[in-house]
Design an enzyme around this catalytic site. Structure first.
Site, short mmCIF file in Angstrom:
data_model
loop_
_atom_site.label_atom_id
_atom_site.label_comp_id
_atom_site.label_asym_id
_atom_site.label_seq_id
_atom_site.Cartn_x
_atom_site.Cartn_y
_atom_site.Cartn_z
N SER A 1 1.28 -1.00 0.26
CA SER A 1 0.35 -0.01 0.07
C SER A 1 1.59 1.47 -0.06
O SER A 1 2.57 1.45 -0.84
CB SER A 1 -0.66 0.23 1.58
OG SER A 1 -1.86 0.53 1.07
N LYS B 1 -4.57 3.36 -3.73
CA LYS B 1 -4.49 2.28 -2.20
C LYS B 1 -4.85 2.85 -1.59
O LYS B 1 -5.28 1.99 -0.14
CB LYS B 1 -2.85 3.14 -2.05
CG LYS B 1 -1.62 2.84 -2.81
CD LYS B 1 -0.76 1.59 -3.05
CE LYS B 1 0.26 1.95 -4.36
NZ LYS B 1 0.56 0.32 -3.96
#
Ligand code: COA
Length: 289
Positions: free
Chosen positions: A153, A171
């Protein structure tokens, strides 16, 4: 010989007989994640869009540990069928899949005024839909082997970061996906966690994000007073896949030296950057960044 791919606190052989399936595995961060796992006993399949690059990286990773098997598979994470084929090939060649790293990502710097709708969609397709497709394709192996997934992420969506609206949105979706899957597949024994890298030295991403000559200033903005290394991310990966993390799921491990807490990294040169984004856009187009 010291293991240069993972911290020496980890015991050799902890991943013996385990198999990792890693998208984006020829890229800087994901390659080191795979190298660490392979050096500690795992076999691996790495996926990338460029066949030759991916196969070459796989051969190099395989050479790190005698007896290891690492295969390179060309696939596009936007195409579920190509991932299903890659899972089938991995199981045929390596026997099983225990760990999945969803690392394939697309990124470029683009301010909102110049970012096209297709450019935004492309990054969401690669990062978010690609992560969904990867877990979808590997889910029966993950459930069968009580496996574990790590999504790569970012911290970009914890606050507003200029020129990264597409990546931040993708993300944020990945974090949400990970949380939901941790709940839904937890009872089947599968764990889901995210690693959010901060400024990692030597990556394409950092090279693009840092304005010219801003390196020293960027280091000062990190509470731990250094940039991260790819080994920092590999170590977090080893920990999260290891038995030491067997009760950890639905989390995000931020590996950034505290950088996002100060918010200063992304605020470098703000707001001049935004106000002069026409100039920046033309410069990047010229440099093909
Ligand atoms: N700035 C702004 N827009 C960009 C861009 C950039 N640097 N690169 C691509 N785009 C836009 C394209 O113009 C296109 O939009 P349009 O149809 O409106 O013109 C859209 O994004 C898709 O681009 P395309 O090149 O066709 O997509 P692709 O699937 O071949 O590749 C990327 C997408 C993100 C992988 C590619 O842009 C890329 O190679 N990026 C740099 C490498 C990278 O991301 N590595 C991962 C590091 S984390």
């Amino acid at each position: 010989m010291a293991n240069v791919y993972a911290s020496s606190v980890f015991k050799p052989g902890i991943f013996q007989s385990k198999v990792v399936f890693c998208t984006g595995g020829a890229g800087t961060i994901c390659r080191r994640q795979t190298e660490a796992l392979v050096s500690l006993g795992a076999n691996a399949a790495i996926l990338g869009r460029k066949k030759e690059v991916t196969e070459k990286a796989a051969a190099e990773i395989q050479s790190l540990r005698k007896g290891s098997k690492v295969i390179g598979i060309s696939a596009d994470v936007r195409d579920l069928k190509s991932l299903q084929d890659a899972v089938a090939l991995s199981v045929k060649e390596l026997g099983r899949i225990d760990f999945v790293i969803c690392g394939a990502a697309g990124n470029f710097i683009a301010d909102f005024r110049h970012l096209s709708a297709n450019a935004f969609k492309t990054v969401v397709d690669i990062d978010l839909i690609g992560s969904f497709n990867t877990v979808k394709a590997a889910s029966s192996e993950l459930i069968k082997n009580k496996g574990s997934v790590i999504f790569v992420s970012a911290t970009l969506h914890y606050y507003g970061v200029q020129f990264q609206s597409h990546v931040g949105a993708a993300k944020a979706g990945i974090d949400a996906l990970s949380n939901a899957l941790a709940v839904e597949l937890g009872p089947f024994g599968v764990r889901f966690n995210c690693i959010a890298p901060g400024p990692i030295d030597g990556t394409e991403g950092l090279a693009r994000l840092l304005p010219d000559g801003a390196r020293e200033q960027a280091i000062k903005a990190v509470p731990l007073q250094r940039l991260g290394s790819i080994n920092d991310i590999a170590d977090a990966t080893v920990f999260l896949f290891s038995d030491a993390a067997s009760f950890i799921t639905g989390t995000v491990s931020v590996v950034d030296g505290g950088a996002w807490q100060t918010g200063q990294m992304q605020a470098l040169a703000y707001p001049d950057t935004v106000l002069n984004s026409d100039k920046l856009w033309n410069k990047m187009k010229k440099a093909k960044l």
